[in-house]
Write an enzyme that holds these catalytic residues in place. Sequence first.
Site, PDB file in Angstrom:
ATOM      1  N   GLU A   1     -26.354  66.452  22.420  1.00 48.23           N
ATOM      2  CA  GLU A   1     -25.445  65.379  22.013  1.00 48.23           C
ATOM      3  C   GLU A   1     -26.130  64.367  21.085  1.00 48.23           C
ATOM      4  O   GLU A   1     -25.514  63.830  20.174  1.00 48.23           O
ATOM      5  CB  GLU A   1     -24.879  64.674  23.254  1.00 48.23           C
TER       6      GLU A   1
ATOM      7  N   ARG B   1     -23.353  56.811  21.726  1.00 47.83           N
ATOM      8  CA  ARG B   1     -22.320  57.626  22.352  1.00 47.83           C
ATOM      9  C   ARG B   1     -21.348  56.673  23.046  1.00 47.83           C
ATOM     10  O   ARG B   1     -21.761  55.840  23.856  1.00 47.83           O
ATOM     11  CB  ARG B   1     -22.944  58.553  23.390  1.00 47.83           C
TER      12      ARG B   1
ATOM     13  N   ASN C   1     -27.570  57.012  24.270  1.00 53.54           N
ATOM     14  CA  ASN C   1     -26.591  57.747  25.080  1.00 53.54           C
ATOM     15  C   ASN C   1     -26.753  57.291  26.535  1.00 53.54           C
ATOM     16  O   ASN C   1     -27.715  57.653  27.207  1.00 53.54           O
ATOM     17  CB  ASN C   1     -26.920  59.252  24.918  1.00 53.54           C
TER      18      ASN C   1
ATOM     19  N   HIS D   1     -16.523  64.989  26.608  1.00 59.12           N
ATOM     20  CA  HIS D   1     -17.605  65.909  26.217  1.00 59.12           C
ATOM     21  C   HIS D   1     -17.495  66.324  24.747  1.00 59.12           C
ATOM     22  O   HIS D   1     -18.007  67.365  24.345  1.00 59.12           O
ATOM     23  CB  HIS D   1     -17.614  67.185  27.090  1.00 59.12           C
TER      24      HIS D   1
ATOM     25  N   ARG E   1     -17.311  64.709  41.127  1.00 51.50           N
ATOM     26  CA  ARG E   1     -15.890  64.457  40.838  1.00 51.50           C
ATOM     27  C   ARG E   1     -15.057  65.642  41.311  1.00 51.50           C
ATOM     28  O   ARG E   1     -15.495  66.787  41.243  1.00 51.50           O
ATOM     29  CB  ARG E   1     -15.671  64.258  39.340  1.00 51.50           C
TER      30      ARG E   1
END
Length: 407
Positions: A387, A99, A18, A187, A247
């Site tokens: 994840e 990922r 990831n 996500h 962001r």
Amino acid sequence: MSLRDFGHHSRDYILTINGGSSSLKCSLFQVGPPLTRVLSCLVDRIGFPEGTLTLTDVADGTSERRTIQAAHHKDCVDPVIVWLEQKVTHMGLVAIGHRVVHGGHRYSRPQRITSDIMDELHRLSHYDPEHLPAEIELIEACGRRYPMLPQVACFDTAFHRDMPLVARLLPIPRRYEAAGVQRYGFHGLSYAYLMEELRRIAPHEAQGRVILAHLGNGASMAAVRGGKDIDTSMGFTPTAGLPMSTRSGDLDPGLLSYLSRTEGMTVEQFHTMVNQQSGLLGLSETSSDLRDLLASESHDPRAAEAVALFCYQAKKWIGSFTAALGGLDTLVFSGGIGENSAVVRARICEGLEFLGLALDEARNTKSAAVISKEGSGVTVRVIPTDEESEIARSVHHLLHQSRSNDV
Ligand code: ADP
């Protein structure tokens, strides 16, 4: 402290990879039942003159650290694998799961990597020039090291691929839709994991009206009804939606032309501003890290305003998704902020009592599994996301499926 040598002989393992912007997380899972994470590895400061590689034995929590010089993500593959091979006797890797941030409109499921998939990823690179090229290089580096090993791409966009058209369309000229310019959402690995956890802990709730709030450095929400994702806050890129650590989240589209006219700002400069210099960092002018801002908000009004704006926008997204869902049964907080910050959760939920949402202060302070008041209309939960586990499960499932198909 030293890691013990795993004496497992000829056992099957799945490696998950990831990649973040300047970091790489890998985990080694022993194939079950149950699927068990045995080692996790973090490389940070990729692209800096010196980074660190930390390997942690999940069972006893001991860690070892080494320095590493990695100009690019792909440079981490060999050092990480060599170290894992030293630690695990006869490490029998059966697959590597990656990922992959963007899967375009084609993929609503993890995919076994083939040359066609690699062509498609190259084609999609311009959708996400910040993540996809490094992810492609990681897949290629693993392929060079283990040419015969199956690799699987797990897409962050996949969870959202079946969103209704009304949530996917962008209100711009139609021709862009066919060219792939539409809302994708991200996500997704975190959301898939959270929904699996919710199905396990509270199957009835998982079939209801659910908002999942993944609040970390990147932050987004997803609205799920009857187990199906119906909307999400990120859009064509991960810059959209909620304000994040650096962001901006949603902005007035007129801003680019205004800044271009008045300051001569270029498209590249605008891109850098909204991705790396905005959000909590831009507003506070001191830190992108929520913990720092909470520590300084009492004496720094800019920090206080940054935190207030984050909570205000999160509250608005909950309101908007509650309308889209036709009511709300369950709200799930996750991600570094969602899992750990009682004060931010409380500020987000404050004033939403009219929706049936009321937090229990003591439970919230403890970040308990359920933080809503007994008997309140909406169950508010804290679920730590994972994840890597989601990637490992998907890889395991895909391998199992292809084996059954071979029979
Ligand atoms: P990423 O999206 O990079 O995986 P994380 O999910 O780890 O990031 O979230 C990082 C954010 O979580 C940071 O803003 C950090 O300040 C915040 N965070 C982590 N622990 C706490 C805490 N105890 N209280 C408040 N914020 C926290």
